[in-house]
Design an enzyme around this catalytic site. Structure first.
Site, PDB file in Angstrom:
ATOM      1  N   LYS A  50     -26.309  -7.892 -17.337  1.00 52.57           N
ATOM      2  CA  LYS A  50     -26.431  -8.292 -15.926  1.00 52.57           C
ATOM      3  C   LYS A  50     -25.067  -8.174 -15.239  1.00 52.57           C
ATOM      4  O   LYS A  50     -24.034  -8.058 -15.907  1.00 52.57           O
ATOM      5  CB  LYS A  50     -26.952  -9.734 -15.858  1.00 52.57           C
ATOM      6  CG  LYS A  50     -26.018 -10.772 -16.476  1.00 52.57           C
ATOM      7  CD  LYS A  50     -26.713 -12.128 -16.612  1.00 52.57           C
ATOM      8  CE  LYS A  50     -25.779 -13.153 -17.248  1.00 52.57           C
ATOM      9  NZ  LYS A  50     -26.466 -14.416 -17.539  1.00 52.57           N
ATOM     10  N   ARG A 149     -32.512 -25.465 -15.256  1.00 50.14           N
ATOM     11  CA  ARG A 149     -32.113 -24.343 -14.413  1.00 50.14           C
ATOM     12  C   ARG A 149     -33.288 -23.395 -14.232  1.00 50.14           C
ATOM     13  O   ARG A 149     -33.739 -23.149 -13.131  1.00 50.14           O
ATOM     14  CB  ARG A 149     -30.915 -23.639 -15.061  1.00 50.14           C
ATOM     15  CG  ARG A 149     -30.229 -22.651 -14.178  1.00 50.14           C
ATOM     16  CD  ARG A 149     -28.989 -22.041 -14.822  1.00 50.14           C
ATOM     17  NE  ARG A 149     -29.291 -21.162 -15.945  1.00 50.14           N
ATOM     18  CZ  ARG A 149     -28.432 -20.274 -16.430  1.00 50.14           C
ATOM     19  NH1 ARG A 149     -27.221 -20.175 -15.912  1.00 50.14           N
ATOM     20  NH2 ARG A 149     -28.754 -19.500 -17.437  1.00 50.14           N
ATOM     21  N   TYR A 271       3.936 -15.726   0.733  1.00 48.06           N
ATOM     22  CA  TYR A 271       3.410 -16.578   1.803  1.00 48.06           C
ATOM     23  C   TYR A 271       3.732 -18.045   1.532  1.00 48.06           C
ATOM     24  O   TYR A 271       3.553 -18.536   0.414  1.00 48.06           O
ATOM     25  CB  TYR A 271       1.892 -16.414   1.904  1.00 48.06           C
ATOM     26  CG  TYR A 271       1.483 -15.129   2.585  1.00 48.06           C
ATOM     27  CD1 TYR A 271       1.814 -14.881   3.920  1.00 48.06           C
ATOM     28  CD2 TYR A 271       0.755 -14.167   1.895  1.00 48.06           C
ATOM     29  CE1 TYR A 271       1.423 -13.703   4.546  1.00 48.06           C
ATOM     30  CE2 TYR A 271       0.356 -12.987   2.510  1.00 48.06           C
ATOM     31  CZ  TYR A 271       0.704 -12.764   3.843  1.00 48.06           C
ATOM     32  OH  TYR A 271       0.316 -11.619   4.456  1.00 48.06           O
TER      33      TYR A 271
HETATM   34  C1  LIG Z   1     -26.133 -14.741 -18.861  1.00 46.12           C
HETATM   35  C2  LIG Z   1     -27.168 -15.129 -19.852  1.00 46.12           C
HETATM   36  C3  LIG Z   1     -26.999 -14.805 -21.202  1.00 46.12           C
HETATM   37  C4  LIG Z   1     -25.702 -14.258 -21.750  1.00 46.12           C
HETATM   38  O1  LIG Z   1     -24.795 -15.345 -21.825  1.00 46.12           O
HETATM   39  P1  LIG Z   1     -23.344 -15.178 -22.460  1.00 46.12           P
HETATM   40  O2  LIG Z   1     -22.810 -16.567 -22.482  1.00 46.12           O
HETATM   41  O3  LIG Z   1     -22.590 -14.301 -21.517  1.00 46.12           O
HETATM   42  O4  LIG Z   1     -23.498 -14.578 -23.789  1.00 46.12           O
HETATM   43  C5  LIG Z   1     -28.048 -15.050 -22.074  1.00 46.12           C
HETATM   44  N1  LIG Z   1     -29.191 -15.623 -21.640  1.00 46.12           N
HETATM   45  C6  LIG Z   1     -29.373 -15.987 -20.351  1.00 46.12           C
HETATM   46  C7  LIG Z   1     -30.650 -16.622 -19.958  1.00 46.12           C
HETATM   47  C8  LIG Z   1     -28.363 -15.769 -19.418  1.00 46.12           C
HETATM   48  O5  LIG Z   1     -28.533 -16.154 -18.155  1.00 46.12           O
END
Ligand SMILES: *Cc1c(COP(=O)(O)O)cnc(C)c1O
EC number: 5.1.1.1
Length: 381
Positions: A50, A149, A271
């Site tokens: 992703k 979530r 800055y």
């Molecule tokens: C992003 C995600 C992962 C991967 O998590 P990492 O900590 O980057 O290995 C796996 N499962 C779900 C549901 C996620 O949202």
């Protein structure tokens, strides 16, 4: 574990028009996949790509992961899945974590994407799509084991158990959940979520189970179930802040020295003039800033660049396009020979940069911008 080498271009490399250069080692990513696959034992090791493979470029990364043995991929959104489809083989399975938004179901079948069904609404939508197309349609079902979530609640699962017709036409390929505290192995939430997954899955159609992302793999076999979903660890981030990182670093970020100057005692830098020289200093201005995703807060808590074994502290605030560093320790004769310094490299990991910026490696990686030059280091045979 020895790190895979990043060859160092000495001077005048391929990007004189760019302020910084990001090297991404496809070999290191493949090696990380193999390491995680071995750690996962009997479980299938999927690959999470992703957010454009955590900012590293899914079009380059996914084919390499597939070559290394990955047959199952995860993205967050439908559009990410559609883009990914073109870069992996037709047999590769692509799960879309956020599932189908109402009306998008046919897009999933058109592009051979597997939705993760997170709610009763998504289950109803997928069920209706299956009924309409008169075929069983594959999907994963996510259950909420405690993170609050994504996924079905215990009440939802009870309804499905009592009314199996709601799942008619849904070919359940995976029942999954996600750990909230996997990077803290002693946290009792881990075992609680693990046990809840077993209990909730027992009420759903029999299917392979999945719970762990990167950190969960290192909690041990009890957390592997049938499939694991690493993302961050593929890209070299530490699965656990308190243990040595067994993974290969996958990126090196080098910024160009645009200008050098000597300043006297009392002179301010950047800055707000938030840093002032206590004595004569030799400083250098680099062509990288927060617009490149080099987070502005990264100047804090030991924020620095490196040149070989010289540590070069960041002075004052990071600007949009530039960052100023102290090069007083480096002989002029050495500086005259080089064009770039390391922002992420052998002496400074993505996790180190994150520590300075008060965030996590995930945010540093996914923030890395598109303005600087990118180079992919091929896999070494
Ligand atoms: C992003 C995600 C992962 C991967 O998590 P990492 O900590 O980057 O290995 C796996 N499962 C779900 C549901 C996620 O949202």
């Amino acid at each position: 574990m020895t790190n895979l080498p990043f060859p160092t271009p000495a001077t005048g490399w391929a990007a004189p028009g760019a302020g910084a250069m990001l090297e991404i080692s496809l070999g290191a990513i493949a090696a990380n996949y193999r390491l995680l696959n071995a750690r996962a034992g009997q479980a299938t090791c999927a690959a999470v790509v992703k957010a454009d493979a955590y900012g590293l470029g899914a079009h380059k990364v996914a084919p390499v992961l597939e070559q290394a043995g990955a047959k199952v991929f995860f993205v967050a959104h439908l559009e990410e899945g559609i883009r990914l489809r073109a870069h992996v083989s037709p047999t590769a399975k692509i799960f879309v974590l956020h599932g189908p938004m109402p009306g998008t179901e046919q897009e999933f079948t058109r592009h051979a994407l597997l939705p993760v069904l997170n709610s009763m609404e998504q289950i109803a939508g997928w069920h209706a799509h299956a009924t309409q197309t008169q075929q069983a349609l594959p999907a994963a079902i996510q259950v909420d084991t405690g993170m609050s979530r994504f996924g079905l609640s215990e009440a939802d699962v009870a309804i499905l158990a009592a009314t199996p017709a709601l799942l008619e036409g849904i070919d359940t390929r995976l029942v999954m959940s996600h750990l909230a505290c996997a990077d803290t192995p002693d946290n009792p939430a881990n075992a609680m979520q693990r046990d809840r997954l077993r209990a909730m899955a027992a009420l759903l159609p029999a299917a392979p189970l999945a719970l762990s992302a990167s950190s969960g793999i290192f909690l041990g076999p009890d957390y592997h179930f049938d499939l694991v979903r690493p993302g961050a660890a593929l890209y070299g981030l530490a699965p656990n802040a308190d243990a040595p990182n067994p993974l290969h670093p996958t990126v090196r970020l080098q910024a160009r020295i645009v200008q050098r100057r000597t300043i006297g005692a009392g002179n301010g830098v950047g800055y707000g003039l938030t840093w002032r020289a206590s004595g004569p200093k030799r400083i250098a201005t680099l062509g990288i800033g927060y617009a490149d995703g080099f987070l502005r807060q990264g100047a804090n808590n030991g924020g620095c660049a490196w040149l070989d074994s010289y540590r070069l502290p960041i002075l004052g605030r990071i600007s949009m396009d530039s960052t100023t560093i102290d090069v007083s320790d480096v002989p002029e004769s050495v500086l005259d020979q080089i064009t770039h310094v390391d922002m992420i490299g052998p002496h400074r990991s993505v996790d180190d940069v994150a520590h300075s910026a008060g965030t996590i490696g995930y945010e540093v990686l996914t923030a890395l911008g598109s303005r600087f030059h990118r180079a992919y280091l091929p896999q070494v045979a």
